[in-house]
Design a protein around this motif. Structure first.
Motif: not given
Length: 903
Positions: A571-598
Motif C-alpha cells: 500500500n501507499g499513496d500515488a498520483f497520476w497526471c497529464e501533459t495536455v493543458a486541456a486536461s486540467g490535471n497537469l503534473c506540475s500542479d500535483g495531478g490526481t491522488p491515487l490510493d494503491i492497496d494490493l
C-alpha cells in the motif's frame, strides 16, 4: 540454505542441504597424497581435551542403540571412517596413526553404530571404544606406546572436506542433488581477480548479469528472469530488495566479492525459506566466517590479499582475521578496499549493439567516461556455542561505494553516487539428539541507501536545460524465518531400507522504501516529484509457509511432494497526471491522488522424483508453481520523466502478481577412477520450461486526454508509461550443462547454456480507473481515426533476454607437486533474436556475439605466501555484457597480479 560444504564430522553440527531433497553431509577423506591432494584430504590435529575426555569416559561410555542405514563399500580405513561418521554423525578420534594399507569391510543395511564399527574394523587389526555418546576412538594396538589401558597416546581428530573437483573445486553435493543447483566456490572467485562482482557469475550455466562494469551493483538473471524479486538475491540469508529506476536495470545488490566465501544458486526448489515472492531462483551469497579464515586446529590467524593491475585496476586489497576465543566462542572480521578508474574498452571487434530504434553503436560512439569506483567493505561475525546442541551466529556486513556512471546511451551525462549497505543477521540452530528436531531460525535487517547527485544539463549555448538533482533513495528490509527437519526411518521393506523426511517452515519480510529529492535551483526543467515518483516510497509485506515430504528407498529412488502458501500486502499513496493543458490535471500542479492497496495469496504445489539405476548416475524430474509478488517500484510508479520529456508514469492499481510454473528433467553423473586412479568425472545436465502468467513489465500507455490540433478533425494520442501485466503467457525454456574432469595434475571443465525466450505479448493499455478520450489509443489522422498504438509487444520496454547460446571452457595444469597452477578460460556468447523491446527505445535492442579468453595462474611459494597472475580479456575484445540493457562496453585487456598471504 547451506552454510558451506566443509563439514566437521559431528552429530551436533547442522548439516543443512540444498533444499528440495535431503542430503547427507558430503565428503570423503583419504590419506593425503600428491596425486589427489587438490580434491580431498584428512586433517589431523592434537587434542588434549579429547585425551582427558577419553580417560574419563572410556570405561563407561556407550553408543546409543539408534539404527542407521549404512552403505559403505570396502575401502581404505580413513575413507570408511569418514563415511561412517557422515552417516551416523558420530565423531571419530584416532589414537595414534592408522596402519598403512589398512582396509575396511563393507557395511550394508540398517544397524546400530556399534555393530557397524565391529564389522567395518573386523579385519583391520584396529579396536574402537566409545568416549561419549557421540564420539569414538580408534586404536591400533600394535602401534600403542604402552600396553597400559589407562595410558593413551595423544589422539587426532578426523575431519573431512567435500571432494571438490574440476577447475573451480565444485563440491560433490552439486552432483548429488536431484535438481538444478550451482555453487561458485572461493577458489573460483580468487583465481582470477575481478573488477566488479558481476564477473564471478560469468561461468555459471543458466545465470547472467544484466548490468555493466560501471555499476558495482548486481542484477542477477536466472533462467531468463531477473529483477523485482523474481530472483531472491540475499547476503547470508538477508534479502537485498533494493530498486532504483534508471535507464537499464532497476534491481541491484551491492557486495564486494572479497568478502564472499561461497555463492549458492538454487534454481529448482523454491518450497523452502527464501522462496516467498520469488519465481526463478534463490542466490545466497555467504560471506566469510571463522571456519573460512582459520585452518583446523588454529586458534587465531588471518589472510591478506593485495592486487594491482593495468587498465585502471589501481588497487584491490583485503584482510580477514579469525580468533577462537574459547570452545564456546569464535569471532571473525574482514575489511576490503578497491580503487578502479576510467577503464579502456576492447579494441578488437569494436561493434557493440544497435538500439531499439536501430542505431549502431561501437566503442567509438559509446565510450564510458568518468567511470570510477572507490569501495570500502567490511564484516564482523561472532559464533556462540551455547551448549552441545545449540549455536547462535551473529553477523554484520556493510559497504560504502563511491562511483560515477552515465545513464544515457551516448555516455554524455554523468551521475555521481554514494551507496551504503548494511546487513545484520542473527541465526540460531538447535540440533539435539533427536531425528525429529533440527530447528533453524533467523532474524535480519538490511538497508541500501544511495545518495545520488545529478549535475545540471547544459546546452551547447551554455544555458541550463535541466536543473541538478540531489536524490536520496533508501530501502529497509526486515525479515524473519523458522524451519525444522524431521526424519523417520522405517523397517526393512523388501531388500532395502526406507525413510521419510519432513521439511517445514515459515518466513516473512517487510520492505519500506523512501525517496526524496532536492533541486539545485540553477533553472531549466526538473522537479522533485519526478524522482520521488519514479522510485516511489511505500511499504510491502510478504509472508508464507511451506511443507515438504520426501520418501526415499535404499538410496535408489526418492519422491517429494510439497505445498507452499504465499501472501503479500502492498500500500501507499500515488498520483497520476497529464501533459495536455486541456486536461486540467497537469503534473506540475500535483495531478490526481491515487490510493494503491494490493494484496493476493496463493497455494503452490511442487513435486519431484529421482532414481539411481546404477551407481554414479541419478535421473531427476521436478515441477513447481510460484507466485511472484509485485514490488513497491512496480505498484507505486508515478510522477513524470525527468526533464522536458513529457512522459508521465502511471501507477497500475489493478496490477496482478505473476504466477509461474516450471518443469525440469535432468541427470547427474559422478564417477571416480575413470581413466586413472584418483581422477574424477562430474556432470549435471538439465532441461527446463517455465510458463509465466501475468508477466509484469513497463510499457507505453496512453494519457486519458488527447491533444486537438484542428477541432473535430485532427487529434493526437499522448504517451505515458506504466507497469502492465501481459495478457499472453511468457515462455522460457532451455538446456543447461556443467561438467568437469580432474586428474590432479590436469583438469578440464565447462558449461553450456541454450535458451529460447518468447517475450512477445499484448497488454491492456488502459491502466487508470479514469475516463479516456475516445481517441486516446489512435494515431494522428484526419477525423481522429487510426489503428491502436498501445497494447502490443512493440510498445514493451525493459525486457532483457539471456543469450541464446553460451559456452564456457576452463582447463589447466597443476605442476611441481601442484604448487604451480596455470589455466585458461574461454566464453562464447550468442544473443537472442527476439528481444521484444519497444521500437521507441533508445537502449539496447540487439547486442552482438562475442568471445572472451582469460588466463590465470598461481604459485604457492610456501604454505603462507602465494602469488597470482591473471590476464582478463586477453585478446582485447570489444563487447557489451550479455542480456543487453547496458550502454557501455566491458573493460578491455586487463592484467592483474595478486600477492596472498596467511598469518
Amino acid at each position: 540454505m547451506t552454510n558451506g560444504y566443509k563439514r566437521i564430522l559431528n552429530s551436533r553440527t547442522s548439516l543443512g542441504g540444498f533444499g528440495l531433497f535431503a542430503l547427507t553431509a558430503f565428503g570423503a577423506a583419504v590419506m593425503p597424497s600428491p596425486s589427489n591432494a587438490q580434491s580431498q584430504k584428512v586433517t589431523v590435529s592434537q587434542s588434549v581435551d579429547t585425551v582427558e575426555a577419553a580417560q574419563a569416559a572410556a570405561s563407561s561410555a556407550v553408543l546409543p542403540n539408534t539404527l542407521y542405514r549404512f552403505d559403505i563399500d570396502a575401502q581404505p580405513i580413513a575413507t570408511a571412517l569418514v563415511a561412517f561418521s557422515r552417516t551416523s554423525g558420530i565423531d571419530v578420534v584416532l589414537d595414534g596413526r592408522l596402519p598403512e594399507g589398512a582396509q575396511s569391510i563393507a557395511v550394508q543395511g540398517q544397524q546400530t553404530a556399534s555393530d557397524a564399527l565391529d564389522r567395518l574394523l573386523s579385519q583391520s587389526g584396529l579396536n574402537w571404544a566409545a568416549i561419549g555418546p557421540t564420539t569414538i576412538r580408534v586404536i591400533d594396538p600394535v602401534s600403542s606406546v604402552t600396553g597400559d589401558a589407562t595410558t593413551l597416546t595423544a589422539p587426532v581428530r578426523v575431519t573431512a572436506t567435500t571432494r571438490a573437483l574440476g577447475p573451480n573445486g565444485t563440491p560433490d553435493g552439486v552432483f548429488e542433488t536431484p535438481g538444478s543447483v550451482a555453487v561458485i566456490t572461493r577458489e573460483s572467485m580468487r583465481k582470477s581477480p575481478v573488477r566488479e562482482a558481476r564477473e564471478i557469475f560469468n561461468h555459471v550455466a543458466g545465470v547472467d548479469i544484466s548490468n555493466d562494469a560501471r555499476d558495482p551493483g548486481l542484477t542477477v538473471n536466472v533462467r531468463g528472469q531477473q529483477e523485482m524479486g523474481r530472483v531472491n538475491v540475499n547476503i547470508d540469508g538477508a534479502r537485498q530488495n533494493y530498486n532504483q529506476l534508471t535507464h537499464g536495470t532497476t534491481s541491484r545488490v551491492y557486495i564486494d566479492p572479497a568478502l564472499l566465501a561461497e555463492v549458492e544458486i538454487e534454481k529448482s526448489n523454491l518450497t523452502q525459506n527464501g522462496g516467498a515472492g520469488a519465481s526463478a531462483g534463490i542466490v545466497t551469497m555467504r560471506t566469510l566466517n571463522t571456519q573460512d579464515i582459520l585452518d583446523d586446529g588454529e586458534d587465531w590467524g588471518g589472510k591478506v590479499n593485495i592486487s594491482h593491475g593495468t587498465n585502471s585496476y589501481d588497487f584491490g586489497g583485503d584482510v580477514s582475521a579469525g580468533y577462537r576465543v574459547s570452545p564456546k566462542l569464535d569471532v571473525a572480521a574482514a575489511i576490503s578496499r578497491k580503487v578502479v578508474g576510467n577503464y579502456r574498452a576492447g579494441a578488437h571487434n569494436p561493434g557493440l549493439f544497435t538500439s531499439g530504434i536501430g542505431k549502431f553503436y561501437s566503442t567509438e560512439n559509446s565510450r564510458p567516461k568518468y567511470t570510477f569506483l572507490r569501495q570500502t567493505s567490511g564484516l564482523l561475525k561472532a559464533n556462540v556455542y551455547l551448549n552441545d546442541d545449540q549455536e547462535l551466529n551473529l553477523g554484520y556486513v556493510g559497504s560504502m561505494s563511491d562511483y560515477a556512471k552515465t545513464n544515457d546511451v551516448n555516455n554524455i551525462y554523468t551521475d555521481f553516487n554514494e551507496t551504503e549497505t548494511h546487513t545484520l543477521t542473527a541465526k540460531h540452530n538447535w540440533n539435539p539428539e533427536s531425528d525429529l528436531i533440527n530447528l533453524n531460525s533467523s532474524l535480519y535487517w538490511t538497508r541500501t541507501e544511495n545518495h545520488q547527485f545529478r549535475p545540471a544539463r547544459i546546452s551547447a549555448s551554455g544555458a541550463v536545460t535541466t536543473d541538478s538533482f540531489d536524490n536520496h533513495y533508501t530501502l529497509d528490509t526486515t525479515g524473519a524465518d523458522i524451519s525444522n527437519r524431521s526424519d523417520i526411518a522405517f523397517d526393512k521393506i523388501g531388500d532395502g531400507l526406507s525413510s521419510i523426511s519432513f521439511d517445514y517452515g515459515s518466513e516473512l519480510f517487510h520492505d519500506r522504501a523512501k525517496t526524496t529529492a532536492d533541486m539545485g535551483g540553477q533553472g531549466g526543467y526538473g522537479a522533485s516529484y519526478q524522482v520521488e515518483g519514479s522510485t516511489p516510497s511505500g511499504e510491502r509485506d510478504v509472508y508464507g509457509g511451506y511443507v515438504n515430504a520426501t520418501y526415499g528407498w535404499n538410496d535408489m529412488f526418492s519422491l517429494t511432494g510439497g505445498l507452499r502458501y504465499d501472501r503479500y500486502d502492498l500500500n501507499g499513496d500515488a498520483f497520476w497526471c497529464e501533459t495536455v493543458a486541456a486536461s486540467g490535471n497537469l503534473c506540475s500542479d500535483g495531478g490526481t491522488p491515487l490510493d494503491i492497496d494490493l494484496s493476493e495469496s496463493k497455494v503452490s504445489p511442487s513435486f519431484g522424483a529421482s532414481i539411481s539405476p546404477i551407481e554414479g548416475v541419478q535421473f531427476f524430474a521436478n515441477y513447481r508453481e510460484n507466485m511472484r509478488a509485485p514490488t513497491i517500484q512496480e505498484a507505486m510508479l508515478s510522477g513524470d520523466h525527468i526533464g522536458n520529456v513529457g512522459i508521465p508514469f502511471y501507477s497500475n492499481a489493478n496490477l496482478k502478481a505473476e504466477e509461474s510454473e516450471t518443469k525440469e528433467i535432468g541427470v547427474n553423473f559422478k564417477f571416480d577412477n575413470v581413466l586413472q586412479k584418483g581422477d574424477g568425472f562430474r556432470a549435471k545436465v538439465a532441461y527446463f520450461r517455465s510458463k509465466i502468467e501475468n508477466y509484469t513489465t513497463i510499457a507505453y500507455v496512453p494519457q486519458p486526454t488527447t491533444s486537438v490540433a484542428i477541432p473535430g478533425l485532427l487529434v493526437e494520442s499522448q504517451m505515458a508509461a506504466a507497469m502492465v501485466n501481459l495478457t499472453d503467457p511468457v515462455y522460457v525454456n532451455g538446456t543447461e550443462m556443467e561438467l568437469s574432469y580432474d586428474a590432479g595434475e590436469y583438469y578440464l571443465g565447462g558449461t553450456l547454456t541454450l535458451s529460447d525466450m518468447d517475450l512477445q505479448g499484448d497488454y491492456n493499455p488502459f491502466v487508470l480507473d479514469a475516463d479516456y478520450d475516445q481517441y486516446a489509443n489512435t494515431g494522428l489522422s484526419p477525423l481522429g481515426v487510426g489503428d491502436p498504438i498501445y497494447g502490443g509487444s512493440n510498445q514493451l520496454y525493459g525486457i532483457y533476454a539471456t543469450p541464446k547460446r553460451k559456452y564456457t571452457l576452463d582447463g589447466g595444469v597443476r605442476l611441481f607437486d601442484q604448487d604451480l597452477v596455470a589455466g585458461m578460460r574461454a566464453t562464447f556468447v550468442y544473443p537472442q533474436d527476439n528481444f521484444g523491446s519497444s521500437s521507441s527505445s533508445s537502449i539496447v535492442g540487439q547486442y552482438f556475439k562475442y568471445r572472451i579468453f582469460d588466463f590465470y595462474s598461481s604459485y604457492e611459494i610456501n604454505e603462507n605466501v602465494t602469488v597470482r597472475f591473471a590476464v582478463n580479456n586477453m585478446f582485447d575484445e570489444g563487447y557489451v555484457q550479455g542480456t543487453g540493457g547496458t550502454y557501455a562496453p566491458s573493460p578491455g585487456r586487463t592484467a592483474v597480479i595478486t600477492l596472498s598471504g596467511n598469518f
